[in-house]
Design a protein around this motif. Structure first.
Motif, PDB file in Angstrom:
ATOM      1  N   VAL A   1      -7.366  -1.762   4.865  1.00 34.27           N
ATOM      2  CA  VAL A   1      -7.874  -2.777   3.947  1.00 34.27           C
ATOM      3  C   VAL A   1      -6.715  -3.276   3.095  1.00 34.27           C
ATOM      4  O   VAL A   1      -5.933  -2.472   2.573  1.00 34.27           O
ATOM      5  CB  VAL A   1      -8.982  -2.190   3.035  1.00 34.27           C
ATOM      6  N   THR A   2      -6.630  -4.590   2.955  1.00 31.83           N
ATOM      7  CA  THR A   2      -5.635  -5.173   2.062  1.00 31.83           C
ATOM      8  C   THR A   2      -6.307  -5.435   0.717  1.00 31.83           C
ATOM      9  O   THR A   2      -7.305  -6.164   0.640  1.00 31.83           O
ATOM     10  CB  THR A   2      -5.064  -6.483   2.638  1.00 31.83           C
ATOM     11  N   LEU A   3      -5.778  -4.827  -0.329  1.00 35.13           N
ATOM     12  CA  LEU A   3      -6.327  -4.948  -1.677  1.00 35.13           C
ATOM     13  C   LEU A   3      -5.904  -6.278  -2.312  1.00 35.13           C
ATOM     14  O   LEU A   3      -4.966  -6.927  -1.826  1.00 35.13           O
ATOM     15  CB  LEU A   3      -5.847  -3.770  -2.529  1.00 35.13           C
ATOM     16  N   PRO A   4      -6.560  -6.692  -3.391  1.00 35.45           N
ATOM     17  CA  PRO A   4      -6.192  -7.940  -4.068  1.00 35.45           C
ATOM     18  C   PRO A   4      -4.729  -8.002  -4.530  1.00 35.45           C
ATOM     19  O   PRO A   4      -4.184  -9.086  -4.701  1.00 35.45           O
ATOM     20  CB  PRO A   4      -7.142  -8.001  -5.259  1.00 35.45           C
ATOM     21  N   ASN A   5      -4.092  -6.838  -4.699  1.00 35.47           N
ATOM     22  CA  ASN A   5      -2.672  -6.824  -5.092  1.00 35.47           C
ATOM     23  C   ASN A   5      -1.738  -6.814  -3.874  1.00 35.47           C
ATOM     24  O   ASN A   5      -0.559  -6.510  -3.989  1.00 35.47           O
ATOM     25  CB  ASN A   5      -2.381  -5.638  -6.007  1.00 35.47           C
ATOM     26  N   ASP A   6      -2.291  -7.126  -2.703  1.00 36.71           N
ATOM     27  CA  ASP A   6      -1.569  -7.189  -1.424  1.00 36.71           C
ATOM     28  C   ASP A   6      -1.110  -5.835  -0.888  1.00 36.71           C
ATOM     29  O   ASP A   6      -0.380  -5.776   0.096  1.00 36.71           O
ATOM     30  CB  ASP A   6      -0.375  -8.151  -1.486  1.00 36.71           C
ATOM     31  N   GLN A   7      -1.525  -4.750  -1.512  1.00 35.66           N
ATOM     32  CA  GLN A   7      -1.221  -3.415  -1.003  1.00 35.66           C
ATOM     33  C   GLN A   7      -2.211  -3.091   0.113  1.00 35.66           C
ATOM     34  O   GLN A   7      -3.404  -3.350   0.000  1.00 35.66           O
ATOM     35  CB  GLN A   7      -1.323  -2.377  -2.125  1.00 35.66           C
ATOM     36  N   SER A   8      -1.740  -2.519   1.192  1.00 34.96           N
ATOM     37  CA  SER A   8      -2.578  -2.135   2.316  1.00 34.96           C
ATOM     38  C   SER A   8      -2.856  -0.629   2.234  1.00 34.96           C
ATOM     39  O   SER A   8      -1.927   0.160   2.026  1.00 34.96           O
ATOM     40  CB  SER A   8      -1.881  -2.479   3.630  1.00 34.96           C
ATOM     41  N   VAL A   9      -4.129  -0.274   2.391  1.00 36.07           N
ATOM     42  CA  VAL A   9      -4.519   1.142   2.342  1.00 36.07           C
ATOM     43  C   VAL A   9      -5.456   1.463   3.495  1.00 36.07           C
ATOM     44  O   VAL A   9      -6.130   0.580   4.027  1.00 36.07           O
ATOM     45  CB  VAL A   9      -5.220   1.499   1.003  1.00 36.07           C
ATOM     46  N   THR A  10      -5.497   2.735   3.871  1.00 37.78           N
ATOM     47  CA  THR A  10      -6.497   3.215   4.825  1.00 37.78           C
ATOM     48  C   THR A  10      -7.694   3.684   4.015  1.00 37.78           C
ATOM     49  O   THR A  10      -7.554   4.521   3.119  1.00 37.78           O
ATOM     50  CB  THR A  10      -5.934   4.376   5.669  1.00 37.78           C
ATOM     51  N   HIS A  11      -8.848   3.111   4.323  1.00 32.09           N
ATOM     52  CA  HIS A  11     -10.052   3.431   3.548  1.00 32.09           C
ATOM     53  C   HIS A  11     -11.128   3.980   4.485  1.00 32.09           C
ATOM     54  O   HIS A  11     -11.331   3.465   5.587  1.00 32.09           O
ATOM     55  CB  HIS A  11     -10.573   2.181   2.831  1.00 32.09           C
ATOM     56  N   THR A  12     -11.821   5.003   4.041  1.00 32.10           N
ATOM     57  CA  THR A  12     -12.929   5.579   4.795  1.00 32.10           C
ATOM     58  C   THR A  12     -14.231   5.125   4.145  1.00 32.10           C
ATOM     59  O   THR A  12     -14.394   5.242   2.930  1.00 32.10           O
ATOM     60  CB  THR A  12     -12.840   7.119   4.817  1.00 32.10           C
ATOM     61  N   THR A  13     -15.126   4.589   4.961  1.00 32.26           N
ATOM     62  CA  THR A  13     -16.378   4.019   4.461  1.00 32.26           C
ATOM     63  C   THR A  13     -17.548   4.527   5.283  1.00 32.26           C
ATOM     64  O   THR A  13     -17.442   4.659   6.505  1.00 32.26           O
ATOM     65  CB  THR A  13     -16.349   2.469   4.577  1.00 32.26           C
ATOM     66  N   ILE A  14     -18.660   4.767   4.629  1.00 32.92           N
ATOM     67  CA  ILE A  14     -19.916   5.009   5.327  1.00 32.92           C
ATOM     68  C   ILE A  14     -20.551   3.631   5.532  1.00 32.92           C
ATOM     69  O   ILE A  14     -20.846   2.932   4.565  1.00 32.92           O
ATOM     70  CB  ILE A  14     -20.857   5.924   4.526  1.00 32.92           C
ATOM     71  N   LYS A  15     -20.726   3.221   6.809  1.00 33.50           N
ATOM     72  CA  LYS A  15     -21.365   1.945   7.143  1.00 33.50           C
ATOM     73  C   LYS A  15     -22.863   2.190   7.231  1.00 33.50           C
ATOM     74  O   LYS A  15     -23.317   3.088   7.930  1.00 33.50           O
ATOM     75  CB  LYS A  15     -20.864   1.403   8.484  1.00 33.50           C
ATOM     76  N   HIS A  16     -23.612   1.403   6.476  1.00 35.55           N
ATOM     77  CA  HIS A  16     -25.057   1.585   6.357  1.00 35.55           C
ATOM     78  C   HIS A  16     -25.744   0.239   6.554  1.00 35.55           C
ATOM     79  O   HIS A  16     -25.287  -0.757   6.010  1.00 35.55           O
ATOM     80  CB  HIS A  16     -25.363   2.159   4.968  1.00 35.55           C
ATOM     81  N   PRO A  17     -26.846   0.191   7.291  1.00 38.45           N
ATOM     82  CA  PRO A  17     -27.502  -1.098   7.555  1.00 38.45           C
ATOM     83  C   PRO A  17     -28.254  -1.692   6.362  1.00 38.45           C
ATOM     84  O   PRO A  17     -28.728  -2.816   6.427  1.00 38.45           O
ATOM     85  CB  PRO A  17     -28.465  -0.783   8.704  1.00 38.45           C
TER      86      PRO A  17
END
Length: 172
Positions: free
Chosen positions: A19-35
């Protein structure tokens, strides 16, 4: 956006993505995807609120909470609310009012909970809980429900949020 599925359970998955954050930093993010889900505040003709006393295996205890459930694929939130109300309480609603939505776990989950009030309740023959649900339907007054929240007898966030939104909007 590409992502890697780490684990899948029913319609819920754990994913990892860049994910690219608003400050242009790129991070690996773990998310629970839910419908997404619907939360229902059912009010009977006497002005009492229907709640569930539901055993929650993840907490290994009973919770007093409003009826709610996960949306099926391509299901409209209002349809989900109607379906879950019948499945969990045995009552159908003659009127369903949308209260908007809440994001309960935004730090690690993309679930959106759609909040509803259900009125003009009538018994339904379609009552059938899911296999992993142990539920008792309970009714109480709005005042008693508020006191249960104050006393810590109700700790369920979706219940507190839906009741608060209904009160703030002048429905109860």
């Amino acid at each position: 956006m590409t992502y890697k599925t780490i684990h899948q359970w029913k319609s819920i998955s754990l994913i990892e993505e860049e994910v690219t954050l608003p400050n242009d930093q790129s991070v690996t993010h773990t998310t629970i995807k839910h419908p997404g889900a619907a939360v229902i505040l059912p009010i009977n003709d006497n002005g009492e609120i229907l709640l569930l006393n539901q055993f929650r295996p993840s907490l290994k205890k009973w919770l007093l909470e409003l009826p709610a459930g996960t949306m099926e694929p391509n299901e409209d939130p209002t349809q989900c609310a109607s379906r879950e109300l019948i499945e969990e309480t045995g009552f159908a609603a003659g009127e369903i009012i949308s209260l908007g939505q809440v994001t309960p776990l935004a730090g690690f989950c993309d679930e959106i909970q759609h909040l509803f009030i259900a009125k003009s309740l009538s018994p339904s023959d379609e009552y059938s809980c899911d296999d992993d649900e142990v539920i008792e339907v309970v009714t109480m007054s709005h005042t008693q429900l508020q006191q249960y929240i104050i006393d810590g007898k109700i700790t369920d966030a979706k219940t507190i949020a839906c009741l608060s939104k209904a009160a703030l909007c002048g429905y109860i």
